[in-house]
Design a protein around this motif. Structure first.
Motif, PDB file in Angstrom:
ATOM      1  N   GLN A 196      32.961  31.215  26.587  1.00  0.00           N
ATOM      2  CA  GLN A 196      33.847  32.316  26.225  1.00  0.00           C
ATOM      3  C   GLN A 196      33.102  33.376  25.424  1.00  0.00           C
ATOM      4  OE1 GLN A 196      37.185  31.159  23.802  1.00  0.00           O
ATOM      5  NE2 GLN A 196      38.229  33.134  24.032  1.00  0.00           N
ATOM      6  N   ARG A 197      32.284  32.949  24.462  1.00  0.00           N
ATOM      7  CA  ARG A 197      31.528  33.910  23.658  1.00  0.00           C
ATOM      8  C   ARG A 197      30.474  34.621  24.497  1.00  0.00           C
ATOM      9  NH1 ARG A 197      32.478  29.735  19.958  1.00  0.00           N
ATOM     10  NH2 ARG A 197      30.570  28.633  20.573  1.00  0.00           N
ATOM     11  N   ARG A 198      29.788  33.876  25.346  1.00  0.00           N
ATOM     12  CA  ARG A 198      28.719  34.470  26.158  1.00  0.00           C
ATOM     13  C   ARG A 198      29.258  35.503  27.138  1.00  0.00           C
ATOM     14  NH1 ARG A 198      26.622  30.014  28.238  1.00  0.00           N
ATOM     15  NH2 ARG A 198      27.185  30.228  30.437  1.00  0.00           N
ATOM     16  N   GLU A 199      30.417  35.188  27.745  1.00  0.00           N
ATOM     17  CA  GLU A 199      30.987  36.094  28.748  1.00  0.00           C
ATOM     18  C   GLU A 199      31.988  37.081  28.144  1.00  0.00           C
ATOM     19  OE1 GLU A 199      30.286  36.313  32.074  1.00  0.00           O
ATOM     20  OE2 GLU A 199      28.612  34.952  31.622  1.00  0.00           O
ATOM     21  N   LYS A 200      32.198  36.982  26.811  1.00  0.00           N
ATOM     22  CA  LYS A 200      33.124  37.888  26.113  1.00  0.00           C
ATOM     23  C   LYS A 200      34.523  37.862  26.744  1.00  0.00           C
ATOM     24  CE  LYS A 200      29.500  41.046  24.498  1.00  0.00           C
ATOM     25  NZ  LYS A 200      28.386  40.182  24.878  1.00  0.00           N
ATOM     26  N   LEU A 201      35.044  36.649  26.943  1.00  0.00           N
ATOM     27  CA  LEU A 201      36.368  36.464  27.527  1.00  0.00           C
ATOM     28  C   LEU A 201      37.428  36.490  26.435  1.00  0.00           C
ATOM     29  CD1 LEU A 201      35.533  33.541  30.005  1.00  0.00           C
ATOM     30  CD2 LEU A 201      35.779  35.964  30.554  1.00  0.00           C
ATOM     31  N   MET A 202      38.594  37.035  26.760  1.00  0.00           N
ATOM     32  CA  MET A 202      39.678  37.088  25.783  1.00  0.00           C
ATOM     33  C   MET A 202      40.337  35.728  25.588  1.00  0.00           C
ATOM     34  SD  MET A 202      41.586  40.705  26.667  1.00  0.00           S
ATOM     35  CE  MET A 202      42.756  40.408  25.344  1.00  0.00           C
ATOM     36  N   LEU A 203      40.438  34.951  26.689  1.00  0.00           N
ATOM     37  CA  LEU A 203      41.121  33.661  26.633  1.00  0.00           C
ATOM     38  C   LEU A 203      40.126  32.525  26.803  1.00  0.00           C
ATOM     39  CD1 LEU A 203      44.229  34.488  28.854  1.00  0.00           C
ATOM     40  CD2 LEU A 203      44.071  34.530  26.351  1.00  0.00           C
ATOM     41  N   ASN A 204      40.458  31.389  26.204  1.00  0.00           N
ATOM     42  CA  ASN A 204      39.608  30.207  26.346  1.00  0.00           C
ATOM     43  C   ASN A 204      39.612  29.745  27.805  1.00  0.00           C
ATOM     44  OD1 ASN A 204      38.939  27.248  26.397  1.00  0.00           O
ATOM     45  ND2 ASN A 204      38.671  27.620  24.216  1.00  0.00           N
ATOM     46  N   PRO A 205      38.438  29.571  28.427  1.00  0.00           N
ATOM     47  CA  PRO A 205      38.370  29.248  29.853  1.00  0.00           C
ATOM     48  C   PRO A 205      38.332  27.755  30.158  1.00  0.00           C
ATOM     49  CG  PRO A 205      36.161  29.709  29.065  1.00  0.00           C
ATOM     50  CD  PRO A 205      37.083  29.823  27.867  1.00  0.00           C
ATOM     51  N   LEU A 206      38.716  26.888  29.200  1.00  0.00           N
ATOM     52  CA  LEU A 206      38.554  25.451  29.386  1.00  0.00           C
ATOM     53  C   LEU A 206      39.162  24.950  30.692  1.00  0.00           C
ATOM     54  CD1 LEU A 206      37.832  22.583  28.452  1.00  0.00           C
ATOM     55  CD2 LEU A 206      40.000  22.538  27.189  1.00  0.00           C
ATOM     56  N   LEU A 207      40.452  25.269  30.945  1.00  0.00           N
ATOM     57  CA  LEU A 207      41.113  24.745  32.135  1.00  0.00           C
ATOM     58  C   LEU A 207      40.480  25.301  33.411  1.00  0.00           C
ATOM     59  CD1 LEU A 207      44.861  24.814  31.028  1.00  0.00           C
ATOM     60  CD2 LEU A 207      43.212  22.942  30.879  1.00  0.00           C
ATOM     61  N   ALA A 208      40.108  26.569  33.393  1.00  0.00           N
ATOM     62  CA  ALA A 208      39.457  27.161  34.563  1.00  0.00           C
ATOM     63  C   ALA A 208      38.108  26.503  34.829  1.00  0.00           C
ATOM     64  CB  ALA A 208      39.288  28.661  34.365  1.00  0.00           C
ATOM     65  N   LEU A 209      37.375  26.189  33.770  1.00  0.00           N
ATOM     66  CA  LEU A 209      36.070  25.533  33.945  1.00  0.00           C
ATOM     67  C   LEU A 209      36.237  24.116  34.507  1.00  0.00           C
ATOM     68  CD1 LEU A 209      34.292  26.653  30.640  1.00  0.00           C
ATOM     69  CD2 LEU A 209      33.887  27.525  32.952  1.00  0.00           C
ATOM     70  N   ALA A 259      36.844  27.760  46.880  1.00  0.00           N
ATOM     71  CA  ALA A 259      36.512  27.739  45.457  1.00  0.00           C
ATOM     72  C   ALA A 259      35.130  27.161  45.171  1.00  0.00           C
ATOM     73  CB  ALA A 259      37.568  26.940  44.700  1.00  0.00           C
ATOM     74  N   ALA A 260      34.685  26.198  45.991  1.00  0.00           N
ATOM     75  CA  ALA A 260      33.394  25.547  45.723  1.00  0.00           C
ATOM     76  C   ALA A 260      32.225  26.493  45.912  1.00  0.00           C
ATOM     77  CB  ALA A 260      33.231  24.324  46.626  1.00  0.00           C
ATOM     78  N   SER A 261      32.420  27.560  46.684  1.00  0.00           N
ATOM     79  CA  SER A 261      31.323  28.498  46.940  1.00  0.00           C
ATOM     80  C   SER A 261      31.251  29.602  45.894  1.00  0.00           C
ATOM     81  CB  SER A 261      31.487  29.141  48.320  1.00  0.00           C
ATOM     82  OG  SER A 261      32.580  30.049  48.334  1.00  0.00           O
ATOM     83  N   LEU A 262      32.237  29.685  45.011  1.00  0.00           N
ATOM     84  CA  LEU A 262      32.282  30.763  44.031  1.00  0.00           C
ATOM     85  C   LEU A 262      31.475  30.411  42.788  1.00  0.00           C
ATOM     86  CD1 LEU A 262      36.108  31.638  44.135  1.00  0.00           C
ATOM     87  CD2 LEU A 262      34.248  32.693  45.430  1.00  0.00           C
ATOM     88  N   GLY A 263      30.845  31.416  42.226  1.00  0.00           N
ATOM     89  CA  GLY A 263      30.239  31.243  40.923  1.00  0.00           C
ATOM     90  C   GLY A 263      31.317  31.064  39.869  1.00  0.00           C
ATOM     91  N   CYS A 264      30.908  30.574  38.702  1.00  0.00           N
ATOM     92  CA  CYS A 264      31.889  30.232  37.671  1.00  0.00           C
ATOM     93  C   CYS A 264      32.710  31.447  37.246  1.00  0.00           C
ATOM     94  CB  CYS A 264      31.157  29.635  36.475  1.00  0.00           C
ATOM     95  SG  CYS A 264      32.259  28.849  35.300  1.00  0.00           S
ATOM     96  N   ARG A 265      32.060  32.560  36.953  1.00  0.00           N
ATOM     97  CA  ARG A 265      32.797  33.745  36.498  1.00  0.00           C
ATOM     98  C   ARG A 265      33.681  34.298  37.620  1.00  0.00           C
ATOM     99  NH1 ARG A 265      32.823  37.524  32.267  1.00  0.00           N
ATOM    100  NH2 ARG A 265      34.741  38.732  32.658  1.00  0.00           N
ATOM    101  N   GLU A 266      33.179  34.270  38.856  1.00  0.00           N
ATOM    102  CA  GLU A 266      33.985  34.753  39.969  1.00  0.00           C
ATOM    103  C   GLU A 266      35.229  33.894  40.150  1.00  0.00           C
ATOM    104  OE1 GLU A 266      33.443  36.034  44.687  1.00  0.00           O
ATOM    105  OE2 GLU A 266      31.905  34.828  43.676  1.00  0.00           O
ATOM    106  N   PHE A 267      35.086  32.579  39.998  1.00  0.00           N
ATOM    107  CA  PHE A 267      36.241  31.679  40.088  1.00  0.00           C
ATOM    108  C   PHE A 267      37.250  31.991  38.984  1.00  0.00           C
ATOM    109  CE2 PHE A 267      38.489  27.871  38.745  1.00  0.00           C
ATOM    110  CZ  PHE A 267      39.023  27.410  39.933  1.00  0.00           C
ATOM    111  N   ILE A 268      36.775  32.163  37.754  1.00  0.00           N
ATOM    112  CA  ILE A 268      37.670  32.451  36.631  1.00  0.00           C
ATOM    113  C   ILE A 268      38.421  33.758  36.867  1.00  0.00           C
ATOM    114  CG2 ILE A 268      37.719  33.084  34.187  1.00  0.00           C
ATOM    115  CD1 ILE A 268      35.441  31.072  33.758  1.00  0.00           C
ATOM    116  N   ASP A 269      37.732  34.761  37.384  1.00  0.00           N
ATOM    117  CA  ASP A 269      38.383  36.049  37.640  1.00  0.00           C
ATOM    118  C   ASP A 269      39.461  35.919  38.712  1.00  0.00           C
ATOM    119  OD1 ASP A 269      36.779  37.235  35.753  1.00  0.00           O
ATOM    120  OD2 ASP A 269      35.355  38.094  37.192  1.00  0.00           O
ATOM    121  N   GLN A 270      39.159  35.183  39.794  1.00  0.00           N
ATOM    122  CA  GLN A 270      40.151  35.021  40.858  1.00  0.00           C
ATOM    123  C   GLN A 270      41.350  34.212  40.369  1.00  0.00           C
ATOM    124  OE1 GLN A 270      39.355  34.346  44.887  1.00  0.00           O
ATOM    125  NE2 GLN A 270      37.259  35.149  44.862  1.00  0.00           N
ATOM    126  N   LEU A 271      41.091  33.155  39.615  1.00  0.00           N
ATOM    127  CA  LEU A 271      42.188  32.358  39.083  1.00  0.00           C
ATOM    128  C   LEU A 271      43.032  33.185  38.111  1.00  0.00           C
ATOM    129  CD1 LEU A 271      43.685  29.701  38.810  1.00  0.00           C
ATOM    130  CD2 LEU A 271      42.010  28.990  37.083  1.00  0.00           C
TER     131      LEU A 271
END
Length: 358
Positions: A196-209, A259-271
């Motif tokens: 979250q800090r590295r990507e400067k996300l507003m919300l905690n990405p735990l569930l998405a990760l 979903a398996a082909s998406l990078g982590c940030r791309e998956f989080i954005d789509q979700l």
């Protein structure tokens, strides 16, 4: 060679939709992703897109028809002058195909839905399940029904009918099992916080990760990403991750495709886009269809155990429960026809350990 465009399943709750708008006509050239029709469910209208480039050869349905999910909507050809085959091959409704039961007629399907029945419960007198078959079954059931206290009948809401169909599929088609694993959640909490800090996300990405990790595990193990159709194992080409989202009193199963082909940030954005659409009740048909595995969490309810119902035609749904003293639980409801308890537990053990997140 002419190809078919089928009536999509808007969500797991619907076996039929109403055709409210046709946006193309025979002879029209269409591109992949172009809107060709609009259908209506009990809850909302959804658009239908062409899945390929081509020319419209014929439209098989009429405006305002109530049409079966999986039936032929229109024919596409490589050229505008191709001939449509004399016999159109209709796709059986998924609930019937999975068990080999007789496919209900449209009116029979509507009567089944009205009474909370599945086609597998009602004997068919012919190749297709008819209204007469359903009515005869209901009459026989009424004479043998146990006595209940006086009351009034109330119609089910669309959400209640959808959940009923899902539960009936799990009861009649799948062979569900459940395994659970306690795990040290602190490692995942640290990994999510760092990301979250590295990507400067507003919300905690735990569930998405966690969900993205599950998709990657399914991509590496094809048994996890499969189901049973008839007497064969159907291995999906892509991992489509279903994610449960509660919005007001509605529970959506949003779907991140491939979903398996998406990078982590791309998956989080789509979700995130799908979650926002669910909260606004503006999801598209593509956002609600095609889940091959699923993820669910009740962490915000502060519960320690969450046993979800297995969505139709998925082998596995992983449940994440709230943490207590740094300890969480991961559970898996799985279809024993596809996976063993050992398979499901292996997925949970791998999921419990965060890997380096790129």
């Amino acid at each position: 060679m002419p190809t078919l465009l089928y009536t999509p399943r808007v969500n797991n709750r619907d076996y039929s939709v109403r055709l409210v708008k046709v946006l193309v006509k025979p002879g029209d050239a269409v591109r992949a992703g172009q809107l060709v029709a609009e259908v209506e469910t009990d809850k909302a209208n959804f658009t239908v897109e062409s899945d390929r480039d081509g020319f419209v050869l014929s439209v098989d349905k009429s405006l305002n028809d109530t049409i079966d999910v999986g039936s032929v909507l229109l024919w596409l050809g490589a050229t505008a002058d191709e001939a449509v085959p004399a016999a159109a091959v209709a796709v059986a409704a998924p609930a019937a195909a999975a068990k080999g039961t007789a496919e209900p007629t449209l009116k029979a399907a509507q009567l089944l839905a009205k009474h909370g029945l599945s086609a597998s419960e009602v004997p068919a007198s012919g190749e297709r399940l008819s209204v007469g078959d359903v009515e005869a079954f209901l009459a026989g059931r009424a004479t043998s029904a146990p006595s209940i206290a006086p009351g009034t009948a109330q119609p089910l809401t669309p959400e209640e009918r959808g959940m009923l169909r899902t539960v009936l599929w799990q009861r009649d088609e799948a062979v569900p099992g459940y395994v659970e694993l306690a795990f040290d959640a602190s490692a995942w909490d640290r990994a999510a916080g760092d990301y979250q800090r590295r990507e400067k996300l507003m919300l905690n990405p735990l569930l998405a990760l966690l969900a993205h990790r599950l998709a990657r595990l399914a991509g590496a193990h094809s048994r996890v990403n499969s189901t049973i159709v008839g007497d064969s194992r159907h291995v999906y080409r892509t991992v489509n991750l279903g994610f449960t989202i509660q919005s007001d009193t509605t529970l959506y199963l949003g779907v991140v495709h491939d979903a398996a082909s998406l990078g982590c940030r791309e998956f989080i954005d789509q979700l995130g886009r799908i979650q926002r659409g669910a909260l606004a009740h503006t999801l598209r048909a593509a956002d609600l269809t095609g889940a091959t595995i699923s993820f669910s969490s009740m962490a915000r309810w502060n519960v320690t155990r969450h046993v979800p119902v297995l969505p139709p035609f998925t082998s596995l749904i992983v449940a994440h429960a709230g943490t207590r003293d740094g300890t969480g639980t991961l559970g898996a409801t799985y279809d024993h026809r596809v996976l063993t308890g050992f398979d499901a537990l292996s997925v949970l053990q791998a999921l419990a350990q965060p890997e380096e997140i790129a």
